[in-house]
Scaffold this active site. Structure first.
Site, PDB file in Angstrom:
ATOM      1  N   GLN A 149      -4.188  -4.992   6.971  1.00  0.00           N
ATOM      2  CA  GLN A 149      -5.137  -5.988   6.472  1.00  0.00           C
ATOM      3  C   GLN A 149      -4.926  -7.351   7.134  1.00  0.00           C
ATOM      4  O   GLN A 149      -5.709  -8.276   6.914  1.00  0.00           O
ATOM      5  CB  GLN A 149      -5.006  -6.145   4.945  1.00  0.00           C
ATOM      6  CG  GLN A 149      -5.241  -4.881   4.154  1.00  0.00           C
ATOM      7  CD  GLN A 149      -6.680  -4.377   4.240  1.00  0.00           C
ATOM      8  OE1 GLN A 149      -7.591  -5.081   4.675  1.00  0.00           O
ATOM      9  NE2 GLN A 149      -6.884  -3.134   3.837  1.00  0.00           N
ATOM     10  N   CYS A 205      -4.899   2.625  -3.730  1.00  0.00           N
ATOM     11  CA  CYS A 205      -3.670   3.099  -3.054  1.00  0.00           C
ATOM     12  C   CYS A 205      -2.499   2.177  -3.317  1.00  0.00           C
ATOM     13  O   CYS A 205      -1.667   1.944  -2.421  1.00  0.00           O
ATOM     14  CB  CYS A 205      -3.881   3.237  -1.543  1.00  0.00           C
ATOM     15  SG  CYS A 205      -5.051   4.483  -1.093  1.00  0.00           S
ATOM     16  N   LYS A 261     -10.061  -0.596  10.700  1.00  0.00           N
ATOM     17  CA  LYS A 261     -10.201  -1.795   9.862  1.00  0.00           C
ATOM     18  C   LYS A 261     -10.384  -3.033  10.736  1.00  0.00           C
ATOM     19  O   LYS A 261     -10.521  -4.152  10.253  1.00  0.00           O
ATOM     20  CB  LYS A 261      -8.965  -1.978   8.987  1.00  0.00           C
ATOM     21  CG  LYS A 261      -8.777  -0.854   7.960  1.00  0.00           C
ATOM     22  CD  LYS A 261      -7.589  -1.159   7.075  1.00  0.00           C
ATOM     23  CE  LYS A 261      -7.059   0.050   6.355  1.00  0.00           C
ATOM     24  NZ  LYS A 261      -7.839   0.433   5.171  1.00  0.00           N
ATOM     25  N   ASP A 266       3.340  -4.417   7.959  1.00  0.00           N
ATOM     26  CA  ASP A 266       2.144  -3.597   7.815  1.00  0.00           C
ATOM     27  C   ASP A 266       0.951  -4.533   8.012  1.00  0.00           C
ATOM     28  O   ASP A 266       0.616  -5.325   7.139  1.00  0.00           O
ATOM     29  CB  ASP A 266       2.128  -2.963   6.419  1.00  0.00           C
ATOM     30  CG  ASP A 266       0.820  -2.239   6.118  1.00  0.00           C
ATOM     31  OD1 ASP A 266      -0.132  -2.368   6.920  1.00  0.00           O
ATOM     32  OD2 ASP A 266       0.745  -1.565   5.076  1.00  0.00           O
ATOM     33  N   HIS A 310       0.873  -1.173   0.000  1.00  0.00           N
ATOM     34  CA  HIS A 310       0.000   0.000   0.000  1.00  0.00           C
ATOM     35  C   HIS A 310       0.919   1.234   0.000  1.00  0.00           C
ATOM     36  O   HIS A 310       2.030   1.174   0.539  1.00  0.00           O
ATOM     37  CB  HIS A 310      -0.830  -0.054   1.288  1.00  0.00           C
ATOM     38  CG  HIS A 310      -1.876   1.000   1.433  1.00  0.00           C
ATOM     39  ND1 HIS A 310      -1.588   2.288   1.806  1.00  0.00           N
ATOM     40  CD2 HIS A 310      -3.222   0.952   1.278  1.00  0.00           C
ATOM     41  CE1 HIS A 310      -2.713   2.991   1.879  1.00  0.00           C
ATOM     42  NE2 HIS A 310      -3.725   2.201   1.557  1.00  0.00           N
TER      43      HIS A 310
END
Ligand SMILES: Cc1ncc(COP(=O)(O)O)c(C=O)c1O
Lengths: 143, 405
Positions: free
Chosen positions: B203, B364, B226, B200, B123
């Site tokens: 997600q 993104c 999220k 990261d 991302h």
């Protein structure tokens, strides 16, 4: 016909449709029928950055009137672009500056002109008005 | 602990609505997930009864707020199984967490000529902060590519890690391809060469239970919004050994030890990295979201999410002219695609008319768009509160809309 008369005609065309799908189908049809823009105009300088759907707008100023050609890579947007051209192309700067594309609201597709929509349409209307403003200044200077 | 979908959906009243006259089908969970009433009520209750600024006063509200905030930190610590609460830094989200590391780790450890590795499927939030830092430092950004299936080319990683490599930043789960990356392997390979790894988890955290000690990652970043929590909340987990050596990111209140105009000494971690009044209501909401998740049977949650994804993939594959982007063996939550001859913007607009929320655009992740040579994609993304019926409605809608073109 005046800009307003053409807008009314479009509004009447769409008035017959109850179902939103029919409206969008017509837009898609208009988009499909639209002649593609000459590749020489499909360049970055003519690109109106609208994030998701790209719109190219080219104009020429002839005999006091601005003629526009345009295209979008998204069909629904292209259909709306076709309608905007029908209204605004071949008009004097004065005409363009003094009329708003009210038909979009009235055919129930207002959300497409909202600033939160990243489809380039609102930016296209603004750009057409900017051209009109520029040519209006030139013509008043020359007179 | 159980997993009863009907009851779970009652915790998310927002889902039970009509959009454009149709029952809402919310398939944009990777952009932001919905919050259960338990989270909303916890935050409301706090704002109605307890609000006071943290760590700063002796009055009851301030004390109670401080307590709630530090309790939230402990809930996050326990959820991630971090060694100590000091390793949990509250931020405004993944983006801030990564910027913090890129800035502060970069300032401490990265010098001219050094290298940083990211992957082709990041991302923008896990590219741009590193790029900015590399530019500042005269360091080089190297990129680990992914293959046709959307899996990282792990075999190339070892060759990419050099003596100059100072950190590797990689996503747990791709927000476009849905690929679940083999982060444990990556971390192991990196550690063999003494290179730390930032994950990261924007997600990843919503789908997987993370044990940062078993995983042995050096940093793990995620966003509250999220993870069924509020916007403006987020977490950076970092190992003490790094955080202690890193200079502060932002300067201001709370992060200081003592200020004179000559010199300021800084507070201990985690406060060193929490300058200014933090979003403590957000942190408390995020902790409530984690508690909610922990009240569900995680194995069943994951299984249901996998079923949704698999069912959607199988259904969509039967549509003529539909291309799915990302066919990794291990995927989670995300299904991106295009239908030949239909612009994603058009499809998104029409799906919305049918009450179906998906994401369209470049997601993104410009490098992924470039990889597949497309301008845009349509992305559907699933949460445990989605149903198989919703997937079916989505599939039927695609069939119906495709016929319009
Ligand atoms: C993989 C990934 N990383 C980072 C981010 C950025 O998260 P946030 O906008 O919450 O900071 C996102 C959100 O879209 C994401 O999907």
């Amino acid at each position: 016909m005046t800009i307003d008369e053409i807008q009314q005609e479009i509004i009447d065309d769409f008035a017959g449709f109850e179902d939103w799908m029919d409206k969008y189908s017509l837009l898609i049809e208009l988009g499909n029928e639209m002649a593609p823009i000459d590749v020489q105009y499909k360049v970055d300088e003519n690109l109106i950055r609208g994030c998701q759907s790209r719109v190219w707008l080219h104009q020429e100023y002839i005999d006091g009137k601005i003629s526009f050609v345009a295209e979008s890579d998204a069909l629904i947007v292209k259909g709306l672009v076709a309608l905007l051209l029908k209204i605004y192309s071949g008009r004097t700067p004065q005409e363009i500056l003094t009329s708003e594309p009210r038909f979009i609201d009235e055919i129930g597709l207002r959300q497409h002109l909202s600033p939160t929509r990243s489809n380039g349409l609102l930016a296209m209307v603004k750009q057409m008005k900017l051209y009109a403003l520029a040519y209006e200044k030139i013509s008043t200077k020359n007179n | 602990m159980s997993f009863d979908l009907l009851n779970i959906r009652k915790d998310f009243p927002i889902l039970d609505q009509k959009v454009n006259g149709k029952s809402l089908v919310y398939l944009d969970n990777a952009a932001t997930s919905q919050r259960p009433v338990q989270v909303i009520e916890r935050m409301n209750e706090f704002s109605l009864k307890t609000n006071g600024n943290i760590h700063r006063a002796t009055h009851t509200f301030a004390n109670k707020t401080t307590e709630a905030f530090e309790q939230a930190r402990e809930i996050v610590r326990s959820h991630l199984n971090a060694a100590e609460t000091a390793e949990i830094i509250f931020t405004h989200g993944t983006t801030e967490s990564i910027n913090l590391v890129a800035h502060s780790f970069g300032n401490a450890f990265i010098h001219e000529g050094d290298e940083v590795i990211v992957t082709e499927m990041e991302h923008h939030a896990n590219i741009v902060p590193w790029q900015m830092m590399c530019e500042r430092k005269g360091a080089k950004l190297n990129v680990l590519p992914f293959n046709a299936k959307g899996e990282l080319s792990i075999d190339l990683l070892d060759g990419l890690i050099t003596e100059k490599t100072k950190i590797i930043a990689v996503t747990h789960v791709s927000n476009v391809l849905g690929t679940v990356n083999p982060i444990a392997t990556i971390i192991e390979m990196a550690h063999l060469k003494n290179v730390p790894v930032l994950i990261d988890g924007a997600q990843g955290a919503p789908h997987f239970q993370i044990d940062v000690q078993t995983l042995d990652c050096d940093f793990y970043a995620f966003s509250g919004h999220k993870l069924y929590g509020p916007t403006g909340s987020g977490v950076l987990y970092g190992k003490r050994k790094w955080l202690d050596q890193m200079p502060p990111f932002l300067g201001g209140g709370e992060m200081i030890d003592r200020v004179t105009f000559g010199k300021t000494t800084f507070n201990e971690i985690p406060y060193k990295f929490e300058a200014g009044t933090p979003n403590y209501v957000g942190a408390i909401g995020l902790a409530a979201a984690i508690s909610y998740l922990e009240s569900l049977d995680h194995t069943l949650v994951l299984k249901h999410e996998q079923n949704l994804l698999q069912f959607a993939s199988e259904k969509l594959k039967t549509i003529n002219g539909l291309t799915i982007y990302g066919e990794a063996n291990e995927k989670a939550g995300v299904l991106s695609f295009n239908i030949e001859g239909i612009h994603p913007f058009d499809l998104g607009t029409l799906l919305d008319q049918l009450g179906i929320a998906v994401r369209t655009g470049r997601l993104c992740a410009d490098p992924i768009m470039d990889h597949f040579e497309v301008e845009n994609m349509v992305r559907s993304s699933f949460a445990f509160y989605n149903t198989m019926e919703e997937v079916e409605v989505f599939y039927q809608a695609l069939i119906r809309l495709k016929a319009m073109f």
